[in-house]
Design an enzyme around this catalytic site. Structure first.
Site, PDB file in Angstrom:
ATOM      1  N   GLY A 260     -18.484  -1.668 -23.970  1.00 55.18           N
ATOM      2  CA  GLY A 260     -17.626  -0.677 -24.176  1.00 55.18           C
ATOM      3  C   GLY A 260     -16.365  -0.976 -23.441  1.00 55.18           C
ATOM      4  O   GLY A 260     -15.639  -2.254 -23.196  1.00 55.18           O
ATOM      5  N   ASN A 261     -15.447  -0.034 -23.188  1.00 56.61           N
ATOM      6  CA  ASN A 261     -13.997  -0.292 -22.608  1.00 56.61           C
ATOM      7  C   ASN A 261     -13.727   1.032 -21.458  1.00 56.61           C
ATOM      8  O   ASN A 261     -14.437   1.729 -21.426  1.00 56.61           O
ATOM      9  CB  ASN A 261     -12.961  -0.625 -23.632  1.00 56.61           C
ATOM     10  CG  ASN A 261     -12.934   0.781 -24.490  1.00 56.61           C
ATOM     11  OD1 ASN A 261     -12.270   1.612 -24.092  1.00 56.61           O
ATOM     12  ND2 ASN A 261     -13.030   0.575 -25.598  1.00 56.61           N
ATOM     13  N   PHE A 262     -12.456   0.718 -20.729  1.00 58.68           N
ATOM     14  CA  PHE A 262     -12.302   1.671 -19.747  1.00 58.68           C
ATOM     15  C   PHE A 262     -11.456   3.214 -20.254  1.00 58.68           C
ATOM     16  O   PHE A 262     -10.974   3.911 -19.658  1.00 58.68           O
ATOM     17  CB  PHE A 262     -11.263   1.120 -18.922  1.00 58.68           C
ATOM     18  CG  PHE A 262     -12.005   0.271 -17.940  1.00 58.68           C
ATOM     19  CD1 PHE A 262     -13.187   0.263 -17.363  1.00 58.68           C
ATOM     20  CD2 PHE A 262     -11.358  -1.281 -18.089  1.00 58.68           C
ATOM     21  CE1 PHE A 262     -13.609  -0.694 -16.417  1.00 58.68           C
ATOM     22  CE2 PHE A 262     -12.084  -2.242 -17.505  1.00 58.68           C
ATOM     23  CZ  PHE A 262     -13.104  -1.924 -16.629  1.00 58.68           C
TER      24      PHE A 262
ATOM     25  N   ALA B 294     -10.303   4.045 -28.453  1.00 57.89           N
ATOM     26  CA  ALA B 294      -9.905   2.521 -28.237  1.00 57.89           C
ATOM     27  C   ALA B 294     -11.393   1.953 -28.608  1.00 57.89           C
ATOM     28  O   ALA B 294     -12.352   2.051 -28.097  1.00 57.89           O
ATOM     29  CB  ALA B 294      -9.993   2.491 -26.589  1.00 57.89           C
TER      30      ALA B 294
END
Ligand code: CTP
Length: 404
Positions: A209-211, A277
């Site tokens: 995943g990402n932030f 994102a």
């Protein structure tokens, strides 16, 4: 006369900032609004109804009945009459009652009868402001759709200094004025927004995943709905909840699911804002069972390319549809933004750089530049709250030719 003919209920609670409500009342009246003041019994300890009724040219409502005539004041009628209710100052006590529905005075009863949007400008001492109870009530009120006009930091009546001072009357007035100015601008428009991260599963408990927290996309969704648009918000995993009734939220997990959900709504959308994102790669296969620690080193997790949602939809874009993308860059922000604008067939791209303090994932602020597919020059904006940035983005979208 920016508020000409608007019906505003000005709710005044018992706090020292009540004296500033007089200036607020004058600003509303000067802008052409009709104002009905509703004041709590303790509000009258701070400011006299005679001042308020003289300025509003209407009797001030405070009690359920007028004692000597028995005349009943209908909170329901006031609720139906109003185009907006503005509670300033909103004290800890009144906000607690509003959050829990304790309708023991005319102000809270009117609030509960209100069909129009409600704005509240909290004012209290710093320690009261940060108390978990106040914070809980503020969260609840926000979840109930109340628009909180943030208090400012500075000297407080107690002699302490900190956050809790009621926003200045001019700031409160401008928030309400902006609300009405923008209210109808996107009426009848369908807006599709992607937000948040995507999670690509490795096994039943792990993902890539990402932030991203989704704050920017959710702020745009709220603002578009405030302007009358019908919004579909396709959201990756985040703890945020869209509050406006004009927003339909579709929760997805992976990039593929996000594309599928977008496809369903894309054809009918006038404006698509791709703020998610999206993970560019996903594991080629998802392990059925949890990968156990006893296992030796994992030599590789093979990744395959995810679909590019913006580029896929950009290819299918029809005349009259607007596509807006985002680019969060660590370097060469302008060049990378420009290349994405062309590659994905976007009309405009919002570029933010991780090199700028206060911009990027998880923050409440953002600093953006906007680049256009046509010949117009780039726009540069200073660091602002994400709510304000959402307004700048939508104001700019509204200048694009299909909406002119
Ligand atoms: N985007 C998308 N689907 C993807 C990747 C990106 O819809 N699989 C969208 C984003 O929502 C954003 C824009 O494309 O509006 C740019 O995203 P970004 O991640 O910055 O660009 P990429 O094309 O992934 O390029 P790179 O990661 O190499 O910078």
């Amino acid at each position: 006369m920016s508020l000409k003919g608007k019906h505003i209920v000005l709710g005044i609670c018992g706090g020292i900032a009540a004296y500033k409500s007089v200036s607020l009342l004058r600003l509303f009246v000067k802008a052409g609004a009709e104002v009905q003041v509703v004041i709590t019994p303790s509000g009258k300890e701070f400011i006299t109804p005679v001042t308020l009724s003289s300025l509003s040219q209407k009797p001030v409502v405070s009690e359920f009945f007028t004692a000597n005539t028995g005349e009943w004041h209908s909170h329901v009628q006031i609720g139906l009459w109003a185009d907006a209710m503005v509670i300033a100052p909103a004290t800890a006590c009144s906000m607690g009652k509003m959050a829990t529905g304790i309708a023991d005075n005319m102000l809270v009863t009117t609030y509960l009868s209100m069909r129009a949007p409600v704005f509240a400008a909290p004012a209290m001492d710093f320690d009261m402001m940060i108390h978990p109870s106040t914070q809980r009530n503020l969260k609840q009120l926000e979840a109930d759709g109340v628009k909180i006009i943030e208090p400012e930091s500075g000297e407080l009546a107690s002699g302490l200094s900190g956050r809790g001072r009621m926003a200045e009357p001019e700031t409160i007035f401008k928030t309400v004025e902006d609300y009405f100015a923008n209210k109808e601008e996107l009426k009848g428009k369908q807006v599709l927004i992607t937000a948040g991260p995507t999670y690509e599963r490795i096994d039943p408990v792990r993902f890539i995943g990402n932030f991203s927290t989704g704050k920017m996309g959710y702020a745009i969704a709220e603002e578009a709905a405030n302007r009358g648009a019908e919004v579909v918000l396709v959201s990756g995993p985040t703890s945020l909840v869209a509050k406006h009734p004009g927003i339909k939220t579709i929760k997805v997990e992976s990039a593929r699911q996000m594309l599928e959900a977008c496809r369903e709504y894309f054809d009918n959308s006038d404006i698509c804002i791709m703020s998610a994102a999206v993970a560019d790669y996903a594991p080629s296969c998802v392990m059925e069972k949890k990968i156990k620690r006893e296992r030796d080193d994992i030599d590789e997790i093979k990744l395959v390319k995810n679909p590019d949602i913006a580029a896929t939809l950009g290819k299918e874009k029809q005349d009259g549809q607007i596509m807006v993308g985002f680019a969060l860059e660590t370097d060469h922000a302008k060049e990378n933004g420009e290349s994405k604008l062309r590659r994905k067939n976007l009309d405009m791209i919002v570029v933010n750089s991780l090199e700028d303090a206060g911009a990027g994932f998880g923050t409440d602020t953002n600093k953006i530049d906007i680049l256009f597919a046509d010949t117009r020059p780039a726009l540069h904006f200073p660091l602002k709250s994400k709510t304000e940035v959402a307004k700048d983005i939508l104001n700019t979208i509204q200048t694009l030719s299909p909406l002119q």
